[in-house]
Design an enzyme around this catalytic site. Structure first.
Site, short mmCIF file in Angstrom:
data_model
loop_
_atom_site.label_atom_id
_atom_site.label_comp_id
_atom_site.label_asym_id
_atom_site.label_seq_id
_atom_site.Cartn_x
_atom_site.Cartn_y
_atom_site.Cartn_z
N LYS B 222 0.63 16.93 24.17
CA LYS B 222 -0.31 16.85 23.06
C LYS B 222 0.18 17.57 21.81
CE LYS B 222 -4.68 15.57 25.12
NZ LYS B 222 -6.00 15.99 25.63
N ARG B 256 -4.38 16.14 34.05
CA ARG B 256 -4.16 14.77 33.57
C ARG B 256 -2.80 14.74 32.90
NH1 ARG B 256 -5.07 11.82 28.87
NH2 ARG B 256 -5.70 9.65 29.21
#
Lengths: 170, 287
Positions: B222, B256
């Site tokens: 991210k 995740r």
């Protein structure tokens, strides 16, 4: 009298258990022999070996191994009914062994193994120390007299350390 | 409490890898690599072989872009879920959607878990999960509209906000009839958050764990990792794994991820250091 010899392998202790057992075959042989020996034996061992002995006795009981006889404590002046000895051969048998390779280790273990199998162990204590062999318990077997031929349950050196699991009945 | 994800149950001590499977032509990391259904199916087979317990199938990328309607989203995910369900009965199937209508359809096709990355934007999603007996992931987004980027958002205390919102969402799900053992919370790194917010959530993740709900973290590649290290997508794995380790030490349960194997190694190593998991096989010095 029943006598069992097991090696003082710390991986047999529950506090050092991993997800996989690196000594499964050895453990099975030890637990079976200790179960055959029965509860509350006299233990011949150094302090670490004593811990291994206690752990194996617990595991043998938990596993439902048959505990033969009752009470093994020492009667003054009489030989014990059951003896659990903790000791092993050299930890210097290979380059990967804990103590690295010492060329004298194989011959030392062969001689010690032969004397154990015959029931009359003979130990060179100074050489044993140099070869990282744990023989405190084995030396004290002299007090038990001639045990006769042993049943060999395990005889191998999976980590460059010589282990035996042996049984005697006199 | 046992974690129940649809037809699957996991003990308290289990950590779970949730592998990302995009049925999108434009997601930031894989850039459409699994857009074709067969490519997505190959990805499922790969991550299952790598040991992922969960696949998270998404039909819409998180970032702004071409609007994808309900019909198009359904066409991307529903039949695909059915195909995965048939071929991988032991796999937990999660679908990344915020829409109740899509949630109901994928659960009917075999999904176990609805991963609502957008914090309950569709109030009927909890009802869809409850009716289907599915689990739900309750995220914190600071109330942003789905598929929008954070712009000048600030919090008095981002962790307190994340706890308040995810717990409120969890309680709403339970009130709607979702099994309490099937409610997962996710502070949602980067969603409604600048990099400083995501770093603080990471640093204080233990406070979220202390709510008692199992915590999911979605850290993989991210922007907060990229901005921390000034690295583009594609060079963020090391930073991702460092953040993963911090979350694992704090007690996160579900990860995740894009990279299943590397994350599994990281989480298992941290759990082993923490004393929650024995070494796989220990013999050094114990012969």
């Amino acid at each position: 009298m029943r006598v069992v010899l097991v090696p003082g392998v710390l991986a047999l202790l529950p506090e050092y258990a991993g997800l996989e057992d690196p000594v499964a075959e050895l453990r099975a042989a030890c637990v079976a022999a200790v179960g055959w020996l029965g509860a509350d034996p006299v233990v011949l061992a150094d302090p670490q070996g004593e811990r291994v002995a206690r752990a194996l006795l617990t595991q043998a009981q938990a596993g439902g191994a048959p505990a033969t006889g009752s009470g093994g404590g020492v009667v003054a002046g009489a030989p014990p009914a059951r003896v659990l000895v903790v000791g092993n051969g050299s930890a210097r048998r290979t380059e990967k062994a804990p103590g690295f390779l010492d060329g004298r280790a194989t011959a030392f273990d062969e001689a010690l193994g032969a004397s154990l199998r015959a029931g009359r162990p003979e130990v060179d204590a100074r050489l044993a120390a140099e070869l990282w062999a744990s023989v405190t318990g084995i030396e004290r077997m002299a007090d038990l007299g001639d045990l006769g031929p042993a049943q060999v349950d395990y005889d191998d050196d999976p980590f460059g350390v010589q282990y035996w699991v042996l049984r005697w009945q006199t | 409490m046992t974690l129940r994800l649809g037809r699957h149950e996991f003990p308290d001590t289990a950590t779970l890898m949730m592998a990302i499977v995009n049925r999108t032509p434009d997601s930031f990391y894989d850039k459409g690599a699994t857009w074709a259904e067969d490519k997505a199916f190959e990805r499922v087979a790969l991550v299952a072989a790598q040991g992922a317990e969960i696949v998270d199938i998404g039909g819409i990328k998180a970032a702004p872009g071409v609007e994808i309607g309900v019909a198009e989203e359904r066409s991307r995910v529903v039949d695909f879920v059915a195909r995965v369900r048939e071929s991988f009965p032991d796999l937990v199937i999660s679908v990344d959607t915020w829409r109740a209508e899509v949630g109901s359809a994928v659960c009917a096709a075999g999904a176990d878990l609805i991963n609502d990355a957008w914090g309950g934007a569709d109030p009927e999603l909890v009802d869809a999960a409850a009716e289907a007996g599915a689990a739900i992931v309750c995220t914190h987004t600071g109330g942003v509209t789905p598929r929008t980027r954070p712009y000048r958002m600030e919090y008095d205390d981002v962790v307190a906000a994340a706890i308040a919102d995810t717990v409120a969402y969890a309680e709403r799900a339970i009130a709607a009839g979702v099994d309490p053992a099937s409610v997962v919370v996710d502070p949602a790194h980067d969603f409604g958050k600048n990099t400083f917010h995501s770093l603080e959530v990471t640093r204080r993740l233990g406070e979220l764990v202390a709510t008692g709900y199992p915590v999911l973290v979605s850290l993989s590649n991210k922007d907060f990792v990229g901005e921390s290290l000034d690295l583009p997508v594609g060079e963020r794995l090391t930073g991702t794994l460092a953040a993963t380790a911090v979350c694992a030490l704090a007690g996160a349960r579900i990860y995740r991820v894009h990279e299943v194997v590397e994350t599994r190694h990281t989480v298992d190593m941290v759990d082993t250091i923490a004393g929650r998991r024995p070494p796989k096989r220990a013999i050094r010095g114990l012969q």
